[in-house]
Design a protein around this motif. Sequence first.
Motif, short mmCIF file in Angstrom:
data_model
loop_
_atom_site.label_atom_id
_atom_site.label_comp_id
_atom_site.label_asym_id
_atom_site.label_seq_id
_atom_site.Cartn_x
_atom_site.Cartn_y
_atom_site.Cartn_z
N TYR A 84 13.18 14.64 0.55
CA TYR A 84 12.35 13.12 0.95
C TYR A 84 11.67 13.53 1.80
N LEU A 85 11.39 14.68 2.41
CA LEU A 85 9.71 14.58 2.79
C LEU A 85 8.82 15.01 1.73
N LEU A 86 9.51 15.76 0.96
CA LEU A 86 7.96 15.95 -0.13
C LEU A 86 7.57 14.29 -0.45
N ASP A 87 8.42 13.43 -1.05
CA ASP A 87 8.53 11.79 -1.19
C ASP A 87 7.70 11.33 -0.17
N GLY A 88 7.72 11.80 0.47
CA GLY A 88 6.85 10.91 1.80
C GLY A 88 5.79 11.25 1.71
N LEU A 89 5.56 12.76 1.60
CA LEU A 89 3.88 13.28 1.13
C LEU A 89 3.25 12.54 0.13
N PHE A 90 4.42 12.17 -0.62
CA PHE A 90 3.86 11.59 -2.19
C PHE A 90 3.38 10.31 -1.99
N LEU A 109 2.56 9.44 0.67
CA LEU A 109 0.89 9.38 1.60
C LEU A 109 0.08 9.58 0.59
N ALA A 110 0.02 10.37 0.08
CA ALA A 110 -1.43 10.37 -1.13
C ALA A 110 -1.56 9.33 -1.79
N GLY A 111 -0.32 8.85 -2.29
CA GLY A 111 -0.52 7.71 -3.33
C GLY A 111 -1.30 6.31 -2.66
N VAL A 112 -1.19 6.67 -1.65
CA VAL A 112 -1.92 5.18 -0.13
C VAL A 112 -3.24 6.25 -0.42
N LEU A 113 -3.38 7.22 0.19
CA LEU A 113 -4.51 7.71 0.81
C LEU A 113 -5.48 7.55 -0.10
N THR A 114 -5.44 7.49 -1.58
CA THR A 114 -6.08 7.36 -2.54
C THR A 114 -5.98 6.02 -3.61
N GLY A 115 -5.18 5.24 -3.20
CA GLY A 115 -5.01 4.04 -3.30
C GLY A 115 -5.01 3.75 -5.18
N SER A 172 22.73 3.97 -2.31
CA SER A 172 22.13 4.35 -0.57
C SER A 172 20.81 4.71 -0.84
N ASP A 173 20.52 6.21 -2.60
CA ASP A 173 19.13 6.88 -2.47
C ASP A 173 18.08 5.85 -3.25
N ARG A 174 18.19 4.79 -3.39
CA ARG A 174 17.05 3.74 -3.49
C ARG A 174 16.30 3.38 -2.11
N ASP A 175 17.67 2.48 -1.39
CA ASP A 175 17.02 2.17 -0.46
C ASP A 175 16.52 3.45 0.57
N LEU A 176 17.16 4.52 0.69
CA LEU A 176 16.25 5.53 1.51
C LEU A 176 14.79 5.31 0.95
N ALA A 177 14.94 5.78 -0.40
CA ALA A 177 13.59 5.71 -0.83
C ALA A 177 12.70 4.92 -0.87
N LEU A 178 13.21 3.50 -0.56
CA LEU A 178 12.19 2.85 -0.52
C LEU A 178 11.64 2.51 0.79
N ASP A 179 13.01 2.74 1.60
CA ASP A 179 12.39 2.80 3.57
C ASP A 179 11.36 3.54 3.78
N ASN A 180 10.97 4.24 2.69
CA ASN A 180 10.22 5.99 2.87
C ASN A 180 8.87 5.54 2.28
N ARG A 195 8.14 1.76 2.41
CA ARG A 195 7.71 1.03 3.44
C ARG A 195 7.07 1.48 5.11
N TYR A 196 7.20 2.46 4.98
CA TYR A 196 7.39 3.51 6.61
C TYR A 196 6.08 3.52 6.33
N ILE A 197 5.94 4.58 5.13
CA ILE A 197 4.68 5.03 5.09
C ILE A 197 3.54 3.56 4.77
N LEU A 198 3.59 2.61 4.27
CA LEU A 198 2.57 1.53 3.84
C LEU A 198 2.01 1.13 4.66
N ASN A 199 3.03 0.88 6.21
CA ASN A 199 3.12 -0.41 7.12
C ASN A 199 2.80 1.17 8.40
#
Lengths: 524, 277
Positions: free
Chosen positions: A391-397, A399-405, A424-432, A434-438
């Motif tokens: 879940y953390l790795l996906d968060g950094l993924f 973040l890298a996505g938004v940082l590099t456009g 629930s996996d999809r729900d948590l992944a989307l939450d991840n 959304r949080y990074i985008l926001n």
Amino acid sequence: MSRLDLDPAVVATARALAARAAEPVIALATAHTTVAVERATLRLAGITGADSAHRAGDVPWVNRVVDTVREHCGLEHGAALPVFHALREHDLGSLTELAEATAAGQIHYTLPTGAARARAAKAARGAIGKGLRAVDRSRAQRAKLVARLGDPPRRPWIYLIVATGDIDEDVVQAANAARAGADVIAVIRSTGQSLLDYVPEGATHIGFAGTYATQENFRIMRAALDEVSAELGRYVRLTNYASGLCMPEIAVLGGLQRLDMMLNDSMYGILFRDINPIRTFVDQRFSRQVHARAGIIINTGEDNYLTTDDAVDAAHTVTVSQLLNERFAHEAGLPDELLGLGHAFEINPDVPDSFRLELAHALLARELFPDAPLKWMPPTKHMTGNVFRGYLLDGLFNLAGVLTGQSILLVGMMTEAVVTPWLSDRDLALDNVRYILNAAGNLSEDFHPAKDGFIVKRGNQVLGEAVDLLERIVSGGLLNAIAGGTFGLMKRPPEGGKGADGVVVKADDYLNPAAEMLETGATA
Amino acid sequence: MTGEDDKTGQDKRYVRPYGDATGDGMVQLSFTLPIPHGPRADGAAQQLANKMGMDPALVVHSHPIGKDFSFYVVYGSVSHIVDLDAVRVVEREYPLLTPAEINATVKKSLRRKLVVVGGCIGTDAHTVGIDAILNIKGFAGEKGLEYYRELRVVNLGAQVGVPDLVKRARAEKADAVLVSQVVTQRDAHVQNTQEMSAAFREAMGEARPMLVVGGPRFDPLMADELGVDRVFGRGTTPGEVASYLVHAISTRTVTKPTTRVTTKKTRSSTTKAGAAR
């Protein structure tokens, strides 16, 4: 302004080399046809359905007709002339009747000459033109819906996969995923469909780790997403796979049923499915011409190299493949805005500075292809089953996505390599996501790597290595590079692989109205 | 053997999960219920946790997933005690190796590449199984046998005739022949496989390659009946097959499982790693 400070001269060299590397392959692609191209042509001309009486199970009519034409008079002249000649000779009302008569052994296909040839060519062009206009109408319909409902409110677009094996179940999952925030739904295919030399028929309910791509399944899913799009007030896009032995046919079906994106890589089938290289390049060119006509965004598969080869050492092979994919796509008529070039976050997280390396690679793709809707793909290779770390790795993924456009973000699942995603996996992944985008969605505007810093140096280094590799490919030939294991460590000789027997050298009098109309953009 | 009071040694017999104190039995659990979020649903989550042996169970978090579903995270102490003496683990008769280890073993034991010939026999046109094992794309996040540097893979594809398979295996000097059967009717997969193993016995006798079959309808206990060396069932991954092959080759004895082998699978099929995305 270039954040990696790339030298425009080096970038131009890279593109010029890619064009030179692609040139002999394009010549090869235009000199050949394949059973799949001919079948796709007949699908455009209106043949649908399958021979359900065949002992091998449902065999699509296009397969029966093309196989019989090939048996009787070869495919080197194209299937259109013998088919439309036979239609007239036997005074049949429709191509379906012709197919049925073919299956009953009542048709002997011949190549018409003189006036009969001209008549057959005209009839073929008329029928195929009708098919292409249906593709054009799908494209116009998409434009209308996007204008009415709107695109996603921001980039990246959020891309989610469904894969139940049952189209009815997929519809439920896709609708829920869209309501939860997905902008793009991909229906993953049944394992091994890429190696079927026919497109299955009808709505399907059993698949292996995915759902068969069929015209009816496409229609069902698009209709369901249209409903959800109206409910949500934004146009939800649909993705499927134009790869494997039926690339051209699936491209046609996608165009007819208004798919919005299709996986279509220039080398994926060769490298990862052991499909014959020439078959792939011929099929790929035709399928991309269809995508260009249909306004479908292609997604390329460079992520795959990084799962087989080392994501740091082989980073430049991704760049090379992107440049080749771009060249082949441009040649087939696809503009930049339809090039969903792929790359992925696959560096071993235990490597020091792995995140900085990821940023450098992602930024390189962004800067090399500023107008392409890049597809950014999540970690899979280093997802271990430790869902918390995943879940953390996906968060950094993210973040890298938004940082590099990045433009299209394939949502990573913490249960990658454990189960097919749960609700629930999809729900948590989307939450991840959304949080990074926001929290950091606009951080890109503050992100300027230090001149001569680690990221800038690394980006330039990878580009330099890509240029070196392209030079070697140009001097040795792309087919030899593929045969030698340059990409994804796979060695694929040009004469080997599946589907090689479906490749035919075109005769001087080869005729394919579909190919002509796709080249010229003609509608009738 | 020390008893249940031993709190320090490795040889303790009775254990409970550990949160932050010995014997507290603390576990965490997450799940989804197909009911709308709300106090009643929280209560339902708590009841589920209680029934699972968590007491007390604390629903520390819940949120709705759409209108019809809700998600829960529960912490609590389980009453269960594990008796280590009662733990029975059926080990696979071969170790699971990484691709690098497999390559190294082949190199060391054979000093040449290990040759694998694969295909689907009979009328089965479904190469799904054999391709998942052989194609580099692989299955369940694992690369197929083509990926292994020290394996030479010849994939004959679908509908291979048994005589052709024998001929090709001989020509390629195959160490192992892999056959998959996915779609089958009236036990056709059993007859096809028996026909194949008989053909190899007749043509090559003791010098025949290792014969390995796989498919969702096969029972791993059927190897003897089928006349083959090993049977793999549903969900087998390329790494398991490769590990078996090098084990069998390097020990030079054809190993047959005597009891049902419960391959300790921790992973099932995955969406993205298993296919293009």
